[in-house]
Enzyme design. Structure first.
Site, short mmCIF file in Angstrom:
data_model
loop_
_atom_site.label_atom_id
_atom_site.label_comp_id
_atom_site.label_asym_id
_atom_site.label_seq_id
_atom_site.Cartn_x
_atom_site.Cartn_y
_atom_site.Cartn_z
N CYS B 118 -31.01 -32.29 41.04
CA CYS B 118 -31.10 -30.83 41.08
C CYS B 118 -30.20 -30.21 40.01
CB CYS B 118 -30.76 -30.33 42.48
SG CYS B 118 -31.21 -28.59 42.72
N HIS B 243 -34.12 -33.45 46.32
CA HIS B 243 -32.87 -33.97 46.90
C HIS B 243 -33.13 -35.10 47.90
CE1 HIS B 243 -29.91 -30.91 45.62
NE2 HIS B 243 -30.89 -30.02 45.71
N GLU B 245 -31.06 -37.22 48.82
CA GLU B 245 -29.83 -37.42 49.62
C GLU B 245 -29.77 -36.46 50.80
OE1 GLU B 245 -30.02 -35.51 47.12
OE2 GLU B 245 -28.50 -33.92 47.16
#
Lengths: 982, 288
Positions: B118, B243, B245
């Site tokens: 990002c 994302h 994560e």
């Protein structure tokens, strides 16, 4: 003053936002062919200029050459008919300008000096012919006159030279000193002093409201008589801040009638919490209530979670974007300033605004001057403000609502809340406790002080009118705050570098320092050490300024070096501005002179007590006189389109709700994307526990029955959490009262009933209040288009926010129907309770029968449902609220993209439409796998009624006869239509 | 900047070490500061995959408190560095280029990896670390403002395009995007080279894995050819907008309640971990 002014303009070679931007402006009714945009940086230096080469290099740092072009000291020349430049007014926070300055400093290895700056502005190029008035109206939608400066040029005026190089520097007079204020004047003069402020000897103008009433001014005068002098302006302004309704909550603290001698807060709110905690004994979940910047409950053995919900109504009325932005970053600081500093981990929001499709003509001044912003502009601004605040701060914003009612057109309500997480203990210290010691240094951390937000605290205690000060407007700087937030809660706290901390909110230093001074009984402040944005501020302004992004800390002298070094290498400005003492006094010095010396006991407790009287009379409203339609297909479709029922997903998706990695149940759920009323978030990633949040309000009930309204609000806020599987004994609540005309006994009568409801129902559920806030004068006074005086008051609004700890996120339940063939249950009783309901609003009469809360039955039901969820017997659960069963069933079906075939147990005595849209409390729609039928029914007892099954693609509901048969797609379309274009 | 004794960053909510967390000896450096905000979940996801990391403030690297050469993986995590002012990732990239360029070049010369997610991808793009056809590190791609003109936060489906050590064994990524400027853009010539050299790592696609073809919301920002992430020419660097994560657990996935019900009805075990973990496991495998 400035010797060198350069201008760099940046634009996209092919702007990806062009179509969206143009479409948005066209949708507002402007005949624009295209609306192009350039970013402008005006670089101002005094000591040295820049060579053209340097400027080109600087420009290259500010653009992306792959997709952008720039000009240096030359005009951008696209095809256009008009140019509109929008910049900030002098002194308004300019984050882009600051970043550009830092980039230039870093690149050229230089430092900008005094008076040097980079100012950002935006240059719009309009293609399309427009008459001047339309052009000015367009400019007004792009800019807010309270914070922006605007220049309009035609293509011809623009020529080859373009726009002027304008330097919006703040230029003030020399630093004025503290002046004594004569209080030995007539009562009429005193009243004027309280309402309009101190007469400035230099300008001859009043400085803006002190919001002190005559009794308070008499008390102050008498106090200073005993000291044998008049107060200084610093002292008077400081007392006005500390005694403001905003800070002292005088209405909640005052005795009321004969039966509430200790005031609403102590009698109803605090007492409920105390009694609940005592009864809970070892099972008490509260850690810190009412005393700190946030309230806190137990998360697990290692962590606690905090919660606080604030309002920022008056500033948002004037500048929706800036007001909402400072609202959310302000409440973030209530987290950072809780105990020794909690980490902000979830934001929530709530907006009460006028219907954005309407344009009420309201003016602050006569003759159509100083118009109120349109509901659409306010909505767009507040939505963007909370978004920018949360997104830039890296705090997820999953939970929130929009509520529409034209009684909010004069003054919107903007709710902003933040949940924090912190370890219970660290290095032997309990982190929720703090005490400044005598000799600790007073350190201000974060942004610099300017004239922004002066009189914010006193101003929010007054109704909005033409005298509302423009300096009350401020724009937040989330990155400055993010920098100190990170270093404080992730580093300095755990290194034990400071002993106490609080945020600078309402009243600025005057409130934060004086508040902390209570911990050790005194403080001594040197105002001329406070870093300023610009010169020329008077001592009283520095003392009460509400410039954002600042914390005040108590740092022991032995830790000062380590503390200041740490701040410096995180690029956070920190300044020692004085020290904490045990003198019993708040002493402020400026330019070697003492400008304030007031005993802390008078400052904090000298406020004269009030005794308020209230009255209440129940009014009879018309009941709707519309027969029940034979079929309710069209009625349900219309209900799904009601603004307080339909989807406002456009807000949800522009708020980052996944950062920090804890997303479990989000703001929209199911394949069909329906907005939830509660969300679940992991705040400790390696724990199986999660934090559930919900909120509720029923402003449409308030005028009919404020007591029952409180019951509805508490029940609904709690029920949202129960539906996900949060047990009742893990739930705490927060109250936000946003009232109107609180000097009117009738309004106070409503307030008293609502507060009594809070006590009764919080006690009944054993859900303690842990924090609360009130805002008592949400009224607008002004004129309509024909110069008639108008007062627009918000409906009495009670927001209850709930927070609860889910024991096992893996067992949480979402709202969407899951699998065809599942059983559909209605849990809870449906009665004819439609007073103030969405259905009666649809029919055009408010009615009288507000739903009654049977908290005893509800409590047992919630325990049963939580247990059924813990045993994984439930496939989906959704609380029934605004719009009743019909709407809830439709939402569950839309979310699952799954039809239902249902037969509802409509009693013979009850109209089917009333059964379908009654807002009786404490109900759920639940779906269950067929295999779990017996276990679920056993768990729920007679409370759960099986009404049919999921399947197909239509929602088919019968009572005694077929009532409706609508495609789920059609319902979804209606549900998403009203804000589809936002 | 004060050169006095520095205090080392310590996370407030340190990852609790689950009993059997085996870590490889190679460590990751996760950048922080100036509005980076996803450093803690990035640390957690790497730990779950088996790699320990330090979160390091950029100013500590500049001051020489920490050495990039002590690490094998450099991560620029998500965030809003400098509030996206002057273009997302631009100001932070300037700070890196103006202060850490030599160390970074050295790091890239070694057998090391760089990951940008990002805001991290935006920083990599502005630094020219992707596509990096050669060692001139020119800016050749841009992550422009989203077509919709505002931030977009929603789950997206990603398809791995070209297999590399980053994408090995991945069939589908299902994770959030949350950005205001993720609209991938570059010249036709650059695009051709990126494709030729098989540098497209992930593209946005529909739920059935067919291409999004630019259609909103499957392609959430208007990215050219649905590109969500690319590697450098030498494959050492991966930048991606979405994302993974933020959806490391099964319970982070948007549709987990439905998938859980389906699994239970069909008698299948309910997963605990999300498939998105594979990206991070691949990193660990690369160093193992």
């Amino acid at each position: 003053m400035a010797s060198f002014v350069h201008r760099i303009e940046v634009h996209f070679t092919k702007d990806p936002r062009l179509k969206t931007r143009t479409d948005r402006v066209r949708s507002l009714g402007f005949p624009v062919d295209e609306l192009h945009l350039a970013d402008v940086y005006t670089i101002v230096t005094t000591a040295r200029g820049f060579t053209r080469d340097e400027l080109v290099q600087v420009a290259q740092q500010l653009v992306n050459p792959v997709v952008q072009e720039y000009t240096v000291d030359e005009a951008t020349l696209p095809l256009f008919d008009y140019a509109i430049e929008v910049g900030f007014l002098p002194g308004v926070t300019d984050n882009v300008g600051t970043t550009a300055r830092q980039t230039i400093e870093d690149f050229l290895a230089m430092k900008f000096g005094e008076g040097d700056a980079v100012y950002s502005s935006q240059l719009y190029f309009v293609r399309g012919q427009m008459p001047r008035p339309a052009l000015e109206k367009l400019a007004a939608t792009l800019a807010n006159p309270l914070v922006n400066r605007v220049y309009i040029r035609t293509r011809q005026e623009y020529g080859q030279k373009g726009m002027d190089r304008v330097v919006p520097a703040v230029e003030l007079h020399e630093l004025s000193t503290a002046e004594p204020v004569d209080l030995e004047i007539s009562d009429t003069e005193l009243v004027k002093l309280g309402k309009e402020g101190i007469l400035d000897p230099q300008t001859g103008q009043r400085r803006g409201p002190l919001a002190l009433d005559l009794a308070q001014l008499h008390t102050i005068r008498d106090h200073f008589r005993t000291l044998g002098r008049n107060p200084t302006d610093v002292e008077l302004e400081s007392l006005a801040q500390t005694w403001s309704e905003h800070c002292k909550h005088t209405i909640f603290a005052s005795a009321m009638d004969d039966d509430v001698p200790r005031g609403l807060y102590k009698t109803f709110i605090q007492a409920a919490t105390n009694e609940i905690r005592e009864a809970a004994g070892e099972k008490d979940i509260c850690v810190s209530v009412f005393s700190d910047n946030s309230g806190a409950i137990v998360f697990d053995d290692e962590f606690i979670v905090t919660h606080k919900v604030e309002t920022h109504n008056s500033p948002s009325a004037l500048d929706p974007f800036g007001g909402a932005l400072t609202g959310i970053v302000g409440v973030n600081r209530d987290t950072i300033g809780f105990g020794l500093g909690a980490k902000p981990c979830i934001n929530i929001y709530g907006f009460c605004v006028g219907d954005p499709e309407t344009g009420p003509s309201l003016f602050r001044g006569k003759n159509k001057t100083n118009p109120v912003l349109s509901p659409r502009q306010i909505l767009d601004g507040v939505v963007r403000g909370v978004g920018v605040g949360g997104n830039c701060s890296g705090i997820p914003t999953p939970q929130g609502f929009c509520w529409f009612d034209n009684r909010y057109a004069g003054k919107p309500l903007v709710f902003a809340g933040t949940v924090g997480v912190m370890p219970r203990e660290q290095g032997g210290r309990k982190l929720h406790e703090k005490t400044a010691h005598t000799g600790d240094l007073i350190v201000m951390v974060g942004g610099r002080v300017g004239k922004d937000g002066i009189h914010g605290a006193t101003f929010s205690s007054e109704a909005l009118d033409s005298k509302s000060p423009v300096t009350a407007v401020q724009i937040g700087d989330p990155i400055t705050q993010k920098k100190f937030s990170d270093v404080i809660v992730k580093e300095a706290r755990d290194l034990g570098l400071y002993r106490s901390i609080t945020d600078n909110g309402a009243g600025g230093l005057s409130c934060s320092v004086a508040e902390m001074a209570k911990e050790c009984n005194g403080c001594h402040v040197h105002l001329d050490r406070v870093p300023l944005k610009y010169h020329g501020m008077a001592p009283w302004e520095v003392w009460i300024s509400e410039s954002q992004e600042r914390m005040t800390l108590a740092v022991p002298p032995e830790n000062l070096r380590a503390f200041m070094d740490l701040m410096a290498c995180r690029d956070v400005e920190a300044t020692v501005i004085g020290e904490f003492t045990d003198s019993g006094r708040c002493v402020v010095e400026c330019g070697g002179k003492t400008v304030m010396e007031i005993g802390l006991d008078f400052l904090h407790d000298g406020l004269p007590k009030k005794h308020l009287t209230t009255s209440f009379e129940r009014k009879a409203n018309p009941e709707p006189n519309v027969p029940c339609p034979d079929r309710l297909d069209a009625t349900l479709v219309a209900m799904m389109k009601q603004k307080n029922i339909c989807s406002t997903e456009f807000v949800t998706v522009q708020y980052d709700h996944t950062v920090q990695g804890g997303h479990v149940l989000g703001p929209v759920q199911g394949k069909g994307r329906v907005q939830s009323v509660a969300t679940l978030t992991k705040v400790v990633l390696n724990s199986k526990k999660a934090v559930g949040l919900s909120q509720a309000l029923f402003p449409s009930y308030s005028e009919i029955d404020p007591y029952r309204m409180a019951g509805a609000v508490i029940d609904t806020a709690i029920r949202g959490l129960v539906a996900m599987g949060v047990p009742l004994d893990r739930i705490a609540i927060l109250d936000n009262f946003c009232w109107c005309s609180s000097d009117d006994p009738e309004r106070l009568g409503q307030l008293k009933l609502a507060a009594k409801g809070c006590y009764d129902f919080a006690k009944a559920f054993s859900t303690p209040f842990i924090s609360g806030k009130d805002s008592m004068f949400n009224d607008f006074s002004g004129f309509d288009a024909d110069n008639n005086p108008v007062k627009v008051s918000v409906p009495p609004t009670l927001l209850i926010s709930s927070i609860g700890v889910h024991p096992d996120a893996a067992k949480a339940v979402s709202l969407d129907a899951k699998i065809a063939g599942d059983l559909v249950y209605i849990v809870g009783q449906t009665r004819v309770e439609l007073g103030g309901s969405e259905y009666f609003a649809h029919l055009g009469s408010p009615g009288n029968t507000v739903p009654v809360l049977d908290a005893g039955a509800a409590k047992e039901r919630y325990a049963r449902l939580a247990s059924a969820i813990a045993h994984e017997l439930v496939a989906s659960a959704f609380p029934v609220s605004h719009g009743g069963l019909g709407v809830a069933l439709a939402k569950v079906a839309i979310a699952g993209r799954l039809g239902m075939d249902l037969t509802l147990p409509v009693p013979d005595s009850m109209r089917p439409d009333y059964f379908l849209f009654s807002e009786s409390l404490s109900r759920f729609v639940v779906t269950v796998a067929p295999d779990h039928k017996r276990a679920f029914e056993q768990a729920m007892g007679a409370d759960a009624v099986l009404v049919g099954r999921t399947g197909g693609s239509r929602l088919r509901i019968s009572g005694r006869v077929l009532l409706l048969d609508v495609g789920v797609d059609e319902l979804a379309k209606a549900y998403k239509a009203p804000f589809g274009g936002y | 900047m004060a050169a006095a004794k520095r205090n080392i960053r310590r996370p407030a909510v340190a990852p609790k070490a689950p009993a059997a967390r085996k870590m490889i000896p190679e460590k990751a450096l996760i950048m922080s500061g100036y509005g980076i905000n996803s450093e803690m979940e990035t640390q957690e996801v790497l730990a779950r995959a088996g790699m320990a990391s330090d979160i390091v403030h950029i100013n500590d690297l500049i001051a020489g408190e920490r050495q990039l050469s002590d690490y094998r993986l450099l991560v620029f995590p998500g965030g809003f560095s400098y509030g996206d002012d002057t273009g997302a990732g631009n100001a932070y990239a300037n700070r890196v280029r103006n202060n850490l360029w030599d160390e970074l070049q050295e790091f890239l010369d070694g057998d090391n990896l760089v990951l940008g997610i990002c805001n991290g991808f935006q920083i990599l793009a502005n630094l020219g670390l992707v596509p990096a056809f050669d060692r001139s590190y020119a800016r050749e791609i841009a992550l422009m403002p989203n077509r919709g003109g505002r931030l977009e936060c929603r789950f997206v489906t990603l398809k791995p395009e070209h297999e590399s050590h980053w994408t090995k064994g991945i069939e589908r990524i299902w994770c959030p995007v949350s950005h205001g400027e993720g609209n991938f853009s570059c010249s036709a010539e650059t695009l051709k080279k990126i494709k030729q050299k098989k540098m497209v790592a992930f593209t946005y696609c529909r739920e059935d894995m067919s291409p999004a073809n630019g259609e909103y919301p499957y392609n959430p920002n208007g990215a050219l050819e649905d590109i969500a992430g690319i590697t450098s020419a030498d494959k050492k660097v991966l930048g991606m907008m979405p994302h993974p994560e933020r959806a490391m657990e099964f319970y982070n996935l948007y549709d987990w309640p439905l998938v859980k019900e389906q699994a239970r009805r069909e008698g299948r075990p309910v997963p605990k971990e999300s498939p998105n973990m594979q990206i991070f496991k691949n990193i660990v495998e690369y160093f193992s």
